[in-house]
Design a protein around this motif. Structure first.
Motif, PDB file in Angstrom:
ATOM      1  N   ILE A   1      79.602   9.757  44.930  1.00 56.42           N
ATOM      2  CA  ILE A   1      80.529  10.806  45.346  1.00 56.42           C
ATOM      3  C   ILE A   1      81.927  10.197  45.367  1.00 56.42           C
ATOM      4  O   ILE A   1      82.108   9.040  45.766  1.00 56.42           O
ATOM      5  N   THR A   2      82.912  10.962  44.945  1.00 56.93           N
ATOM      6  CA  THR A   2      84.278  10.458  44.852  1.00 56.93           C
ATOM      7  C   THR A   2      85.192  11.221  45.798  1.00 56.93           C
ATOM      8  O   THR A   2      85.090  12.445  45.934  1.00 56.93           O
ATOM      9  N   PHE A   3      86.069  10.491  46.490  1.00 50.43           N
ATOM     10  CA  PHE A   3      87.176  11.153  47.178  1.00 50.43           C
ATOM     11  C   PHE A   3      88.438  10.339  46.933  1.00 50.43           C
ATOM     12  O   PHE A   3      88.382   9.136  46.650  1.00 50.43           O
ATOM     13  N   SER A   4      89.556  10.993  47.015  1.00 55.44           N
ATOM     14  CA  SER A   4      90.831  10.336  46.696  1.00 55.44           C
ATOM     15  C   SER A   4      91.837  10.597  47.805  1.00 55.44           C
ATOM     16  O   SER A   4      91.587  11.371  48.729  1.00 55.44           O
ATOM     17  N   GLY A   5      92.983   9.929  47.691  1.00 59.52           N
ATOM     18  CA  GLY A   5      93.971  10.134  48.733  1.00 59.52           C
ATOM     19  C   GLY A   5      95.285   9.429  48.469  1.00 59.52           C
ATOM     20  O   GLY A   5      95.490   8.812  47.419  1.00 59.52           O
ATOM     21  N   HIS A   6      96.158   9.532  49.459  1.00 59.44           N
ATOM     22  CA  HIS A   6      97.492   8.929  49.373  1.00 59.44           C
ATOM     23  C   HIS A   6      97.872   8.412  50.757  1.00 59.44           C
ATOM     24  O   HIS A   6      97.828   9.150  51.744  1.00 59.44           O
ATOM     25  N   PHE A   7      98.220   7.118  50.822  1.00 57.98           N
ATOM     26  CA  PHE A   7      98.728   6.520  52.051  1.00 57.98           C
ATOM     27  C   PHE A   7     100.174   6.100  51.809  1.00 57.98           C
ATOM     28  O   PHE A   7     100.449   5.190  51.015  1.00 57.98           O
ATOM     29  N   GLU A   8     101.087   6.774  52.468  1.00 55.22           N
ATOM     30  CA  GLU A   8     102.511   6.511  52.284  1.00 55.22           C
ATOM     31  C   GLU A   8     102.857   5.081  52.689  1.00 55.22           C
ATOM     32  O   GLU A   8     102.543   4.626  53.794  1.00 55.22           O
ATOM     33  N   GLY A   9     103.499   4.346  51.787  1.00 58.83           N
ATOM     34  CA  GLY A   9     103.942   2.995  52.085  1.00 58.83           C
ATOM     35  C   GLY A   9     102.896   1.917  51.885  1.00 58.83           C
ATOM     36  O   GLY A   9     103.182   0.733  52.042  1.00 58.83           O
ATOM     37  N   VAL A  10     101.684   2.321  51.512  1.00 60.06           N
ATOM     38  CA  VAL A  10     100.619   1.329  51.256  1.00 60.06           C
ATOM     39  C   VAL A  10     100.479   1.205  49.746  1.00 60.06           C
ATOM     40  O   VAL A  10      99.651   1.868  49.117  1.00 60.06           O
ATOM     41  N   ASN A  11     101.284   0.386  49.142  1.00 59.61           N
ATOM     42  CA  ASN A  11     101.364   0.290  47.694  1.00 59.61           C
ATOM     43  C   ASN A  11     100.737  -1.014  47.194  1.00 59.61           C
ATOM     44  O   ASN A  11     100.988  -2.087  47.734  1.00 59.61           O
ATOM     45  N   ASN A  12      99.929  -0.878  46.151  1.00 61.16           N
ATOM     46  CA  ASN A  12      99.294  -2.044  45.509  1.00 61.16           C
ATOM     47  C   ASN A  12      98.546  -2.922  46.521  1.00 61.16           C
ATOM     48  O   ASN A  12      98.635  -4.142  46.508  1.00 61.16           O
ATOM     49  N   LYS A  13      97.794  -2.261  47.388  1.00 60.05           N
ATOM     50  CA  LYS A  13      97.025  -2.960  48.415  1.00 60.05           C
ATOM     51  C   LYS A  13      95.538  -2.641  48.267  1.00 60.05           C
ATOM     52  O   LYS A  13      95.166  -1.506  47.953  1.00 60.05           O
TER      53      LYS A  13
ATOM     54  N   ASN B   1      95.479  12.678  52.883  1.00 59.07           N
ATOM     55  CA  ASN B   1      96.906  12.373  52.734  1.00 59.07           C
ATOM     56  C   ASN B   1      97.470  11.944  54.081  1.00 59.07           C
ATOM     57  O   ASN B   1      97.338  12.656  55.085  1.00 59.07           O
ATOM     58  N   TRP B   2      98.057  10.756  54.114  1.00 56.58           N
ATOM     59  CA  TRP B   2      98.616  10.231  55.369  1.00 56.58           C
ATOM     60  C   TRP B   2     100.045   9.797  55.079  1.00 56.58           C
ATOM     61  O   TRP B   2     100.297   8.774  54.457  1.00 56.58           O
ATOM     62  N   THR B   3     100.996  10.590  55.565  1.00 57.98           N
ATOM     63  CA  THR B   3     102.406  10.345  55.246  1.00 57.98           C
ATOM     64  C   THR B   3     103.094   9.416  56.219  1.00 57.98           C
ATOM     65  O   THR B   3     104.168   8.882  55.927  1.00 57.98           O
ATOM     66  N   ASP B   4     102.504   9.226  57.400  1.00 57.54           N
ATOM     67  CA  ASP B   4     103.109   8.336  58.398  1.00 57.54           C
ATOM     68  C   ASP B   4     101.982   7.644  59.158  1.00 57.54           C
ATOM     69  O   ASP B   4     101.341   8.239  60.020  1.00 57.54           O
ATOM     70  N   LEU B   5     101.757   6.368  58.844  1.00 58.09           N
ATOM     71  CA  LEU B   5     100.628   5.644  59.410  1.00 58.09           C
ATOM     72  C   LEU B   5     100.804   5.316  60.893  1.00 58.09           C
ATOM     73  O   LEU B   5      99.900   4.750  61.513  1.00 58.09           O
TER      74      LEU B   5
ATOM     75  N   ASN C   1      99.866  13.129  61.306  1.00 51.92           N
ATOM     76  CA  ASN C   1     100.271  13.347  59.915  1.00 51.92           C
ATOM     77  C   ASN C   1      99.110  13.160  58.933  1.00 51.92           C
ATOM     78  O   ASN C   1      99.317  13.164  57.724  1.00 51.92           O
ATOM     79  N   LEU C   2      97.896  12.970  59.458  1.00 53.05           N
ATOM     80  CA  LEU C   2      96.712  12.774  58.626  1.00 53.05           C
ATOM     81  C   LEU C   2      96.142  14.140  58.243  1.00 53.05           C
ATOM     82  O   LEU C   2      95.782  14.936  59.107  1.00 53.05           O
ATOM     83  N   LYS C   3      96.070  14.428  56.933  1.00 55.10           N
ATOM     84  CA  LYS C   3      95.624  15.736  56.469  1.00 55.10           C
ATOM     85  C   LYS C   3      94.466  15.588  55.474  1.00 55.10           C
ATOM     86  O   LYS C   3      94.490  14.717  54.607  1.00 55.10           O
ATOM     87  N   PHE C   4      93.465  16.453  55.623  1.00 51.77           N
ATOM     88  CA  PHE C   4      92.333  16.505  54.702  1.00 51.77           C
ATOM     89  C   PHE C   4      92.355  17.814  53.928  1.00 51.77           C
ATOM     90  O   PHE C   4      92.673  18.873  54.482  1.00 51.77           O
ATOM     91  N   THR C   5      92.017  17.727  52.645  1.00 59.48           N
ATOM     92  CA  THR C   5      91.903  18.916  51.787  1.00 59.48           C
ATOM     93  C   THR C   5      90.485  18.967  51.226  1.00 59.48           C
ATOM     94  O   THR C   5      89.940  17.940  50.812  1.00 59.48           O
ATOM     95  N   ASN C   6      89.897  20.173  51.231  1.00 62.61           N
ATOM     96  CA  ASN C   6      88.530  20.382  50.716  1.00 62.61           C
ATOM     97  C   ASN C   6      87.479  19.573  51.492  1.00 62.61           C
ATOM     98  O   ASN C   6      86.506  19.088  50.918  1.00 62.61           O
ATOM     99  N   SER C   7      87.696  19.457  52.805  1.00 63.08           N
ATOM    100  CA  SER C   7      86.724  18.726  53.624  1.00 63.08           C
ATOM    101  C   SER C   7      86.510  19.431  54.961  1.00 63.08           C
ATOM    102  O   SER C   7      87.118  19.072  55.973  1.00 63.08           O
TER     103      SER C   7
END
Length: 439
Positions: A20-32, A92-96, A101-107
């Motif tokens: 099963i696959t899920f995806s996301g975005h963590f603001e400011g967490v780049n190449n980690k 999607n987490w825009t401010d850790l 600011n933690l938001k889930f879509t389709n869950s």
């Protein structure tokens, strides 16, 4: 027919390996690198790894067979819990710095989880406020009735929320378990009258249910229950009933049964709940469905053979002496080794107390090493003023076997008649026991 069976086999293998696959975005967490960890009762297991791209985007895959809670470990100690139940969702987490600011879509699972936690926290805060006000309005019937009505309505918030949640969803099970644990913790100070009801909920649980095994709440649940009942008048009855319930639930899972038995045993011992330890040990040793491995057999046999009040086995000491020859009022037998980091940290601490114990309480220490290398042993004991010995047979030493030692360090405090008084876990505990019992 043979080809048909072969097709079924490959289809089965494909389904079992499906991800099963899920995806996301963590603001400011780049190449980690970020990790996805699941739970297997008391242990964490790795479900997957991912690396965020230059914009903080990531994708995780996890086995379709896994239904439960999971932990996403991000950088700088940041962690979040997510519920996995076959959903292909986005996070999607825009401010850790804030989970607001933690938001889930389709869950639906995770959206309901967040809503349930928010409801619980807000209702508990309001209930605590009302409970603190009630005593001030005992002589004002109208206001008192108002607050009691508000309290009754707040008590229905969570049952109503759960009744509107699909009972087949994982979040329904998870929130009930999490609410139960928190209620146990709160009941000690705020709602002691609820303890019988909470104990009844605990007794309805199946500890071999995969939903619990993968919840990450196994340890918290057992610990919370023990903390609540340990100080009650009927605590041994309640603890023994809980032990029997948990062990019976795990009859079909012998390895987990051994691990949970060990976990409970160590908690009981640490809290000096020795009757509960004894009950558990005897249950495990008499269990025909559970073939104990060597480690666990020694653990539980230790209690049957080496319980408080039992006579300790004799030990042959240097210079043709034995443990029984020592005429001291107290004898502290310590098992350890130079290769045991905990021994390296803790056994030398005994030296801080040794002179005073010897003078004030007529206590002698006998250190039995499990070392296999003579030089390592000699380096370890060179500053010990007490009696030390080693036959370099490690776990196969007859003395280690006689004392049912399964871990290091292990200590036994004996009296002059070589009767076991206590199995201490630290120098401070020994000191406190001696000051209390040897005035």
């Amino acid at each position: 027919m043979r080809y048909f069976n072969l097709i079924l086999f490959f289809l089965s293998a494909f389904c079992s390996a499906q991800k099963i696959t899920f995806s996301g975005h963590f603001e400011g967490v780049n190449n980690k690198e970020i990790l996805l960890k699941g739970y297997d009762a008391l242990s964490e297991i790795e479900l997957g790894k991912s690396t965020t791209d230059a914009q903080g985007n990531f994708t995780f895959e996890y086995p379709s067979s896994y239904q439960g809670a999971a932990l996403i470990e991000i950088n700088q100690g940041k962690k979040i819990i997510v519920l996995l139940n076959g959903e292909n969702f986005q996070i999607n987490w825009t401010d850790l710095t804030s989970t607001k600011n933690l938001k889930f879509t389709n869950s639906p699972e995770n959206t309901t989880f967040d809503k349930g936690l928010s409801l619980y926290q807000s209702s508990q805060t309001k209930k605590a406020g009302i409970m603190s006000l009630l005593p001030y309005y005992e002589n004002e019937p109208q206001k008192s009735r108002f607050f009691k009505t508000e309290l009754e309505e707040l008590n229905q918030v969570l049952p109503k929320f759960l009744s509107e949640t699909q009972s087949k969803s994982y979040v329904f099970y998870y929130l009930k378990l999490r609410f139960l644990i928190t209620d146990f913790q709160l009941s000690l100070k705020r709602y002691p009258e609820r303890i019988p009801e909470l104990k009844n909920q605990f007794q309805q649980l199946d500890f071999n249910d995969s939903k619990m095994i993968h919840s990450g709440l196994y340890e918290d649940l057992l610990q919370s229950y023990i903390n609540v009942v340990a100080d009650r008048d009927d605590h041994y009855l309640s603890l023994n009933q809980a032990t029997d319930l948990v062990l019976k639930s795990l009859n079909k899972n012998p390895q987990l049964k051994q691990n949970i038995g060990e976990y409970l045993f160590k908690i009981y011992e640490k809290k000096s709940l020795f009757e509960a330890s004894e009950h558990l040990a005897l249950q495990m040793l008499s269990d025909q469905n559970c073939n104990l491995d060597i480690k666990h057999k020694a653990l539980f046999e230790q209690y049957r053979k080496m319980a408080n009040g039992k006579s300790a086995p004799n030990i042959q000491l240097p210079k043709n002496q034995s443990l029984f020859d020592l005429k001291n009022k107290y004898k502290l037998v310590v098992f350890g080794a130079s290769w045991c980091q905990k021994c390296v940290d803790e056994i030398p601490q005994l030296a801080q107390f040794y002179s005073r114990w010897k003078e004030k309480h007529n206590l002698e220490i006998v250190f039995v090493s499990l070392d296999t290398q003579k030089q390592a042993y000699q380096d370890f004991i060179k500053n010990f003023a007490w009696i030390s010995l080693c036959d370099f047979k490690s776990w196969d030493s007859p003395t280690v076997t006689d004392y049912c030692v399964f871990a290091t360090p292990t200590m036994y405090l004996l009296d002059a008649q070589n009767t076991i008084q206590v199995k201490p876990i630290s120098a401070e505990q020994i000191d406190a026991w001696l000051n209390l019992h040897d005035q």
